[in-house]
Structures are given as C-alpha cells and as structure tokens.
Design a protein around this motif. Structure first.
Motif, PDB file in Angstrom:
ATOM      1  N   UNK A   1      68.969 -16.300  37.425  1.00  0.00           N
ATOM      2  CA  UNK A   1      70.235 -15.959  38.374  1.00  0.00           C
ATOM      3  C   UNK A   1      69.889 -16.166  39.956  1.00  0.00           C
ATOM      4  N   UNK A   2      68.099 -16.789  40.156  1.00  0.00           N
ATOM      5  CA  UNK A   2      67.315 -17.109  41.931  1.00  0.00           C
ATOM      6  C   UNK A   2      66.804 -18.219  41.556  1.00  0.00           C
ATOM      7  N   UNK A   3      67.847 -19.328  40.432  1.00  0.00           N
ATOM      8  CA  UNK A   3      67.768 -20.855  40.282  1.00  0.00           C
ATOM      9  C   UNK A   3      66.206 -21.285  40.219  1.00  0.00           C
ATOM     10  N   UNK A   4      65.033 -19.926  39.481  1.00  0.00           N
ATOM     11  CA  UNK A   4      63.556 -20.165  39.123  1.00  0.00           C
ATOM     12  C   UNK A   4      63.473 -20.891  37.958  1.00  0.00           C
ATOM     13  N   UNK A   5      64.594 -20.319  37.231  1.00  0.00           N
ATOM     14  CA  UNK A   5      64.639 -20.875  35.364  1.00  0.00           C
ATOM     15  C   UNK A   5      66.014 -22.004  35.492  1.00  0.00           C
ATOM     16  N   UNK A   6      64.963 -23.032  34.956  1.00  0.00           N
ATOM     17  CA  UNK A   6      66.105 -24.427  34.553  1.00  0.00           C
ATOM     18  C   UNK A   6      67.291 -24.367  34.643  1.00  0.00           C
ATOM     19  N   UNK A   7      68.943 -24.371  35.381  1.00  0.00           N
ATOM     20  CA  UNK A   7      70.038 -23.838  34.602  1.00  0.00           C
ATOM     21  C   UNK A   7      70.410 -25.060  32.952  1.00  0.00           C
ATOM     22  N   UNK A   8      69.109 -25.786  32.820  1.00  0.00           N
ATOM     23  CA  UNK A   8      69.551 -26.412  31.247  1.00  0.00           C
ATOM     24  C   UNK A   8      68.700 -26.595  30.321  1.00  0.00           C
ATOM     25  N   UNK A   9      68.144 -24.425  30.750  1.00  0.00           N
ATOM     26  CA  UNK A   9      67.160 -24.319  30.068  1.00  0.00           C
ATOM     27  C   UNK A   9      67.816 -23.786  28.161  1.00  0.00           C
ATOM     28  N   UNK A  10      68.786 -23.926  27.952  1.00  0.00           N
ATOM     29  CA  UNK A  10      70.322 -23.861  26.868  1.00  0.00           C
ATOM     30  C   UNK A  10      70.070 -24.802  26.958  1.00  0.00           C
ATOM     31  N   UNK A  11      70.541 -25.584  27.037  1.00  0.00           N
ATOM     32  CA  UNK A  11      71.634 -26.869  26.863  1.00  0.00           C
ATOM     33  C   UNK A  11      71.041 -28.200  26.928  1.00  0.00           C
ATOM     34  N   UNK A  12      69.574 -28.483  26.841  1.00  0.00           N
ATOM     35  CA  UNK A  12      69.416 -29.543  27.371  1.00  0.00           C
ATOM     36  C   UNK A  12      68.522 -30.083  26.311  1.00  0.00           C
ATOM     37  N   UNK A  13      68.516 -31.636  26.186  1.00  0.00           N
ATOM     38  CA  UNK A  13      68.689 -32.090  24.799  1.00  0.00           C
ATOM     39  C   UNK A  13      66.668 -32.635  24.639  1.00  0.00           C
ATOM     40  N   UNK A  14      66.591 -32.569  23.752  1.00  0.00           N
ATOM     41  CA  UNK A  14      64.713 -33.372  23.356  1.00  0.00           C
ATOM     42  C   UNK A  14      63.963 -34.092  24.633  1.00  0.00           C
ATOM     43  N   UNK A  15      64.600 -35.288  24.259  1.00  0.00           N
ATOM     44  CA  UNK A  15      64.547 -35.888  24.992  1.00  0.00           C
ATOM     45  C   UNK A  15      63.899 -35.570  26.920  1.00  0.00           C
ATOM     46  N   UNK A  16      65.877 -35.221  27.298  1.00  0.00           N
ATOM     47  CA  UNK A  16      65.415 -34.742  28.605  1.00  0.00           C
ATOM     48  C   UNK A  16      64.131 -33.642  29.748  1.00  0.00           C
ATOM     49  N   UNK A  17      63.853 -32.956  28.005  1.00  0.00           N
ATOM     50  CA  UNK A  17      63.129 -32.024  28.468  1.00  0.00           C
ATOM     51  C   UNK A  17      61.776 -32.228  28.226  1.00  0.00           C
ATOM     52  N   UNK A  18      61.484 -33.571  27.565  1.00  0.00           N
ATOM     53  CA  UNK A  18      60.284 -34.458  27.578  1.00  0.00           C
ATOM     54  C   UNK A  18      60.147 -35.069  29.143  1.00  0.00           C
ATOM     55  N   UNK A  19      61.249 -35.785  29.163  1.00  0.00           N
ATOM     56  CA  UNK A  19      60.829 -36.565  30.734  1.00  0.00           C
ATOM     57  C   UNK A  19      61.061 -35.943  31.935  1.00  0.00           C
ATOM     58  N   UNK A  20      61.734 -34.478  31.933  1.00  0.00           N
ATOM     59  CA  UNK A  20      61.069 -33.978  32.976  1.00  0.00           C
ATOM     60  C   UNK A  20      60.092 -32.892  32.782  1.00  0.00           C
ATOM     61  N   UNK A  21      59.440 -32.550  31.801  1.00  0.00           N
ATOM     62  CA  UNK A  21      58.278 -32.685  31.895  1.00  0.00           C
ATOM     63  C   UNK A  21      57.181 -33.547  32.618  1.00  0.00           C
ATOM     64  N   UNK A  22      57.329 -35.406  32.064  1.00  0.00           N
ATOM     65  CA  UNK A  22      56.664 -36.111  33.231  1.00  0.00           C
ATOM     66  C   UNK A  22      57.167 -36.900  34.136  1.00  0.00           C
ATOM     67  N   UNK A  23      57.905 -36.510  34.435  1.00  0.00           N
ATOM     68  CA  UNK A  23      58.887 -36.554  35.822  1.00  0.00           C
ATOM     69  C   UNK A  23      57.785 -36.198  37.359  1.00  0.00           C
ATOM     70  N   UNK A  24      56.882 -35.106  36.743  1.00  0.00           N
ATOM     71  CA  UNK A  24      55.920 -34.335  37.783  1.00  0.00           C
ATOM     72  C   UNK A  24      56.633 -33.679  38.592  1.00  0.00           C
ATOM     73  N   UNK A  25      58.146 -33.160  38.308  1.00  0.00           N
ATOM     74  CA  UNK A  25      58.992 -32.757  39.276  1.00  0.00           C
ATOM     75  C   UNK A  25      58.811 -30.995  38.864  1.00  0.00           C
ATOM     76  N   UNK A  26      57.816 -30.875  37.814  1.00  0.00           N
ATOM     77  CA  UNK A  26      58.656 -29.481  37.046  1.00  0.00           C
ATOM     78  C   UNK A  26      57.215 -29.017  37.413  1.00  0.00           C
ATOM     79  N   UNK A  27      57.479 -27.437  37.929  1.00  0.00           N
ATOM     80  CA  UNK A  27      56.327 -26.441  37.888  1.00  0.00           C
ATOM     81  C   UNK A  27      55.585 -26.072  36.870  1.00  0.00           C
ATOM     82  N   UNK A  28      56.471 -25.644  36.498  1.00  0.00           N
ATOM     83  CA  UNK A  28      55.946 -25.063  34.848  1.00  0.00           C
ATOM     84  C   UNK A  28      56.956 -24.883  33.661  1.00  0.00           C
ATOM     85  N   UNK A  29      55.886 -25.019  32.408  1.00  0.00           N
ATOM     86  CA  UNK A  29      56.816 -25.336  31.098  1.00  0.00           C
ATOM     87  C   UNK A  29      56.313 -25.534  30.341  1.00  0.00           C
TER      88      UNK A  29
END
Length: 535
Positions: free
Chosen positions: A295-323
C-alpha cells in the motif's frame, strides 16, 4: 511432437511390463517372442542397450522429449550438451520446447489428450501428478531398471537415503527422477539487498522486518540511484512459483513470522505435530506486513503479474533494492552492487530460513512415458547427467571452448563469460533440469559472493528439510482434490489481502472458508504421512 498410441489397452500395458522385466535366458526370450510379439520387441530393445560405456545403443535411435524452456535459454538443439551427447550416446533428443509461462497448462493438456512424448525432460512433475499419471499407466515405473541402467543415480540414492523415500510411492514405484542437489547453496533463495544504495544513504543492513521497512522507505524517497526521479523499485519478487506452490513473496518472508515449509507444503513441525499454517494468526501478521509494504509502494506493484523475464531484467537493471534469487547470475555484470543478508527477525523474534529444498530438489524433472519403446536406453541417457562428467557437460559445455578446469573444478573461460551467452548453452539455467548439482560442478552458481550469502542463511536453516511425501493412489487423489481448492483459494485471497482488495476484517470469514474446504482433513493426512516417515 510425433503422435504415438492413443488410449492404453490392457495388452499394451502387459507388453510394457514384460519389456521392463525382461528375460535373462535366450531360449525363454525366444519362447516369449512366439507367445507375445510385443514382449519380444521390448526384450530385443533391451538387449541392444549397453549397461556401461558408450555408445548407449549401437544403432542410432531418437526420443521425442517434452521440455520446459526458460526465458534465458537458447534453443535446446543448439546446446553443446545435446549436440555432443548425441554423438557419444547414439541417441538423438527431439525436443518440443514449451516456455515457462504456460508450461503447466500445456503439460496438463499433454496427459489429458494422451498424446505423449517418449520422455518428459525438465518437466516439473509434482508427486501428485506422478501418482496420477503413473497409476493411469502413462508413466513407466523405473525402480526395476535403476540398478542396471542408472548406476550414477543409484549411487546417489545409496549415499542419500532421503532421495529414495522422497520419490518412491507407498506401492514401491518410482515414476520420476528429481534434480539431485548435494550443494547447500543451490537449495535456497538468497535475500539480496542493494548495498550500493545502503552505502549512499548511510544505512545499515536490515536485521528485522521493521528495519527492512525503514530501509525500503529510504529507497523509495531518497533517490538512491541519483537520477532525480522516483523510479526506484524498493522490493520485488517472482510473480508465481506455479500452481499449489504459493506466492513467492509470501514464501520468501514467511520465516520471519515463524512459518516454515516442511513436507513440501505450508507446514510447521513442532513436537511431532503437523500444522498447516494457512489462516493462522502468524499468517495474518505476515499478510498485514506485506499489505503495508504494497500500500505504501514499497513492494513492486507488478509482484503478482510480472513474467519471469521481466523479473530477471529488474535484477539486472540495478534499480531494485531488495529481491530473492538462488544465485547472482541475473545481475552478474553489476554483482558488486548487491550483497546477501540474513533472514529478518520478525515481531515475535522468529528468524527462520523457511524456504529451502531437500537434496532431491525439483521433483519430477525426468520421466519416461509408457509409449517409449526403449525405456532402458532413455534411463541410461539421463543417468549420465547424474555423474560429474555428464553434469559438467550439461552445465558448462565444451572444455576449452566454454570452460577450463582449475584444480579439477570447471570454470567458464573469461572470453566466454564476456560473451554473456552462458544461459544459452545449458538447460540448467532457469532451473529444473535432471542432473547432479554438487560443489564440484557449481562454480558458476556458487561463486564467493553466493557462498557468503549462503553463510548468512545457514544458522537459520532447519536441521531437517522434509520433502513432500508420496501418497498411495487413493490418498493422492484426495490430497489433489483438497489442495486444488484450498491452494487456489488461499493464493487468491492472499493476493487480495496484500493488495488491499479485501480488508482484514474478513479474516474470520477467510479462516472459516478454509476450514469448510477441508484444511483440517488435509492436515491429518500430512500428519499420518509424517508419522510414517518417523517410524
């Protein structure tokens, strides 16, 4: 995929049974052929399969293989392991590659239509699926073939008795083989945090769930990437682990609320008692915590819908804090930006690494369908990957071209690492391939950074990680019916609680519905299975 036989007949099943059992006496084999031509064909096929060395068969044969392909993979036909192994074994693998997204649905259709391949590779068959399809005659029992045609796998079962108990049905059948993981770091998802952001914001590694909340707020509000935009993703997780496996974000955080994952389910074990914790008070606190993050936008709003490739891309982007992930492969080019942390202590002092696989991991990685005319050859084919030589070929490709040995351990060459094609040449990338993962063949997924992350988890691991039990056919069907409804309802409602689509004033109603669905009956079934294990 070529279409084989349709519905299995009794005579077909008798022929399969005879082919598996075989005959040692040549005259008996001749007599059997006179009485049953199908059995003779099975015996002749067995006679041409070598029990050791290569090639496996003198005359080339091919197998159709239904296989899951991960987003990071290249085509299986282009992978060195299958190209080189075809030459070595005289067996060609003809793959039908099915993407991770949608794989379960296509696997279900495969069995429902009975249009079966020879082999299911990287198939992710659950214990319930193997019981169902094995007792239906769609999968071959392997227990009588393993001793002669799978020496590597048998050696592992002898060394780790929990493997046999995890894959053997109460009737004594083995319908599918798992991935075997003797390396502890390959059985856990690490908790990766952006240490570059922590340093920039002068923050310490979080030790508690409250610490994590405060760190995520800083990641959201204090522009740690320095671009002047509120575009950071404080925390994310995979969208789905697959049917019946729960929400990954719930699984990854459950240990901080004293919630374990034993017997392959949402189960706590205490003083010999089984508790399915879905709907208990600690579960409520976990979902309330995740709802606060969402609710405070600390957890990715796409956490219930993103595909595996999108999740891996977020890791590699360096723009994610915790995963969460097993290794650092998805963010290898920026690996220094992240560090692994220990499980977070929850509001009641719980600090459990609840998620982790037993030695027989990725159940149902490999199975042989009943239409396979050369089951002995198929078993020998996969057994190579349960030894270090075959596992090295599967994971690392060709020596000199892709890897080099250092003190007997394979490492990718610097040139190949720079190409960025590691995941393209091996089916291990993306998980679930049937093979051995040991400390001698895991340098890529177990570099020093991952080893250090694992060390932070080790003190909080349970002493024993019990695998999912194998049930008899009647019980398996009952579990299947119960879990189909309960798991679907639990995941749907948990998603709604976290996303705020329903409020926690509905919690009593949620608990009552779980009870009506038979949660207590399911708990008793697991209690009986656990009691049998402990006898």
């Amino acid at each position: 995929m070529r279409h084989k036989r349709g519905k299995l007949t009794i005579s077909t099943m008798m022929a399969i049974s005879l082919a598996i059992a075989g005959c040692s006496n040549a005259d008996e084999g001749t007599n059997a052929a006179a009485n049953n031509e199908a059995a003779s064909e099975g015996e002749n096929a067995k006679a041409t399969v070598s029990t050791s060395g290569f090639p496996i068969v003198q005359e080339p044969i091919s197998f159709t293989m239904f296989a899951r392909i991960a987003p990071v993979n290249g085509p299986f036909k282009d992978m060195p392991v299958f190209q080189d192994y075809e030459k070595l074994s005289n067996i060609k693998a003809e793959f039908t590659e099915v993407p991770t997204d949608g794989f379960q649905e296509k696997k279900n259709l495969l069995f429902a239509s009975n249009e079966l391949p020879d082999v299911l590779f990287r198939a992710g068959l659950t214990p319930l699926e193997t019981i169902r399809y094995g007792t239906a005659g769609q999968l071959l029992p392997l227990e009588n073939l393993i001793g002669e045609y799978a020496p590597n796998f048998k050696q592992l079962m002898d060394a780790y008795p929990e493997i046999r108990s995890a894959i053997t049905t109460p009737e004594g059948h083995i319908y599918a083989l798992p991935t075997i993981v003797t390396l502890g770091a390959a059985r856990t998802d690490k908790k990766w945090i952006n240490q570059a952001w922590l340093k920039k914001l002068n923050l310490q590694e979080p030790q508690t769930t409250e610490d994590l909340y405060n760190v995520l707020v800083a990641f959201r509000d204090k522009d740690p990437n320095g671009n002047g935009k509120p575009d950071e993703i404080p925390m994310t997780a995979r969208a789905s682990s697959g049917p019946g496996l729960g929400l990954p974000v719930v699984n990854m955080m459950s240990g901080s609320f004293g919630l374990d994952n034993q017997l392959g389910y949402n189960i706590n074990l205490a003083d010999g008692k089984v508790e399915i914790w879905m709907g208990n008070d600690r579960n409520k606190e976990l979902l309330q915590y995740l709802n606060k993050l969402y609710s405070e936008k600390l957890l990715d709003p796409e956490v219930f819908s993103q595909k595996e490739a999108e999740y891996l891309a977020k890791q590699g982007s360096g723009n994610t804090g915790f995963f969460f992930d097993q290794t650092n492969n998805p963010f290898l080019p920026i690996a220094d930006q992240y560090t692994g942390i220990a499980p977070l202590e929850g509001p009641h002092g719980d600090r459990l690494q609840s998620q982790g696989a037993p030695v027989p991991r990725d159940f149902g990685s490999f199975a042989i369908a009943s239409v396979n005319e050369h089951p002995e050859a198929a078993l020998r084919w996969v057994d190579y990957f349960y030894g270090e030589e075959g596992s090295t070929l599967l994971r690392f490709g060709r020596e000199g071209e892709h890897y080099e040995l250092k003190d007997g351990i394979p490492y990718y060459t610097e040139q190949f690492l720079q190409s960025g094609n590691q995941a393209k040449i091996t089916p291990y990338a993306g998980g679930g391939a049937p093979h051995l993962i040991s400390d001698k063949v895991a340098s890529f997924i177990n570099p020093p950074q991952v080893q250090e992350a694992q060390k932070k988890l080790d003190p909080y691991m349970p002493e024993i990680r019990y695998a999912a039990p194998m049930f008899d056919e009647e019980t398996a069907r009952k579990v299947d019916v119960l879990r189909n409804d309960i798991d679907k309802y639990y995941e749907e409602q948990s998603t709604k609680f976290i996303a705020g689509a329903i409020g926690f004033e509905k919690w009593d109603e949620f608990q009552a519905t779980l009870k009506k669905m038979g949660l207590e009956d399911l708990q008793q079934i697991y209690q009986t299975a656990y009691d049998a294990m402990e006898k």
